[in-house]
Design an enzyme around this catalytic site. Structure first.
Site, short mmCIF file in Angstrom:
data_model
loop_
_atom_site.label_atom_id
_atom_site.label_comp_id
_atom_site.label_asym_id
_atom_site.label_seq_id
_atom_site.Cartn_x
_atom_site.Cartn_y
_atom_site.Cartn_z
CG HIS A 1 0.08 -0.22 2.72
ND1 HIS A 1 0.34 1.54 2.89
CD2 HIS A 1 0.21 -1.12 3.15
CE1 HIS A 1 0.81 0.91 4.08
NE2 HIS A 1 0.88 -0.71 4.24
CD GLU B 1 1.85 -6.04 8.15
OE1 GLU B 1 2.05 -6.99 8.17
OE2 GLU B 1 2.31 -4.74 7.15
#
Length: 220
Positions: free
Chosen positions: A11, A89
């Site tokens: 990201h 994550e």
């Protein structure tokens, strides 16, 4: 066996990335710089597609920093964005929301255990590196199976990229990291017959100002 190629993309930059504060499952949005990175990524993928490097599908972690990075590319390519919580994550539990200096001060024993690189260590309320690694691999397996011979993008997080790199290169979870995990980088991996091979890594040619690495102080 057909080869499935996956572009793993970290990201874009968040405000917490800049100050090395652990995000984990906290749903932090992109910073302005990250939104600009996401737009440059979309332009790059659209240009590559026009040149013949097609993308068949785009998957993303369901955390907004990944979604915000992926959506401009999905729009540019005319593809739906498929969300997958398995691409999140690692959950860092009580470490989330703190930088490494704060963690050392607030949780000295847990911090010391973290620094040993024990793959079984899990912060209170979080995941161990080993559990996270297996969660990521299990999330990727059906994605690969759904696209035999395809070329797809998965927008995720530094920790997810780390798991992929270790799997492809047979690196132990306790092995220190010597490779980069860059914001909005393109990391190309070929999957065939249950094996993975890195084709290219940490490509940020589409970013005029370079990119920052995923690091939390002393531990990598």
């Amino acid at each position: 066996m057909a080869t499935t190629q996956i572009l793993f993309i970290r990201h874009g930059e968040t405000a917490w990335n800049r100050i090395k504060r652990i995000q984990g499952h906290i749903d932090i949005p992109l910073a302005e710089t990250g939104l600009a990175q996401a737009q440059r990524l979309a332009e790059r993928l659209a240009r590559d597609a026009r040149d013949g490097a097609r993308i068949d599908a785009i998957y993303s972690s369901d955390l907004q920093r990944a979604q915000q990075t992926a959506q401009p590319s999905a729009t540019a390519l005319g593809l739906p964005l498929v969300l997958n919580a398995g691409l999140r994550e690692r959950s860092y539990g009580v470490f989330q929301g703190h930088d490494s200096t704060e963690i050392e001060a607030r949780f000295p024993d847990a911090y010391a255990a973290w620094q040993t690189r024990d793959p079984g260590f899990e912060p209170d309320g979080g995941e161990s590196q080993r559990a996270f690694y297996h969660r990521v691999l299990h999330a990727i397996e059906p994605i690969v199976a759904a696209h035999p011979g395809g070329r797809i993008a998965c927008v995720a997080h530094g920790g997810v990229l780390d798991c992929v790199y270790r799997f492809a290169n047979g690196l132990a979870l306790a092995e220190p990291r010597h490779y980069q995990l860059l914001n909005t980088s393109i990391n190309v991996v070929d999957y065939v017959d249950g094996h993975a091979q890195v084709v290219s890594w940490a490509d940020v040619a589409h970013l005029a100002d370079g990119s920052d690495d995923d690091g939390y102080g002393r531990v990598l």
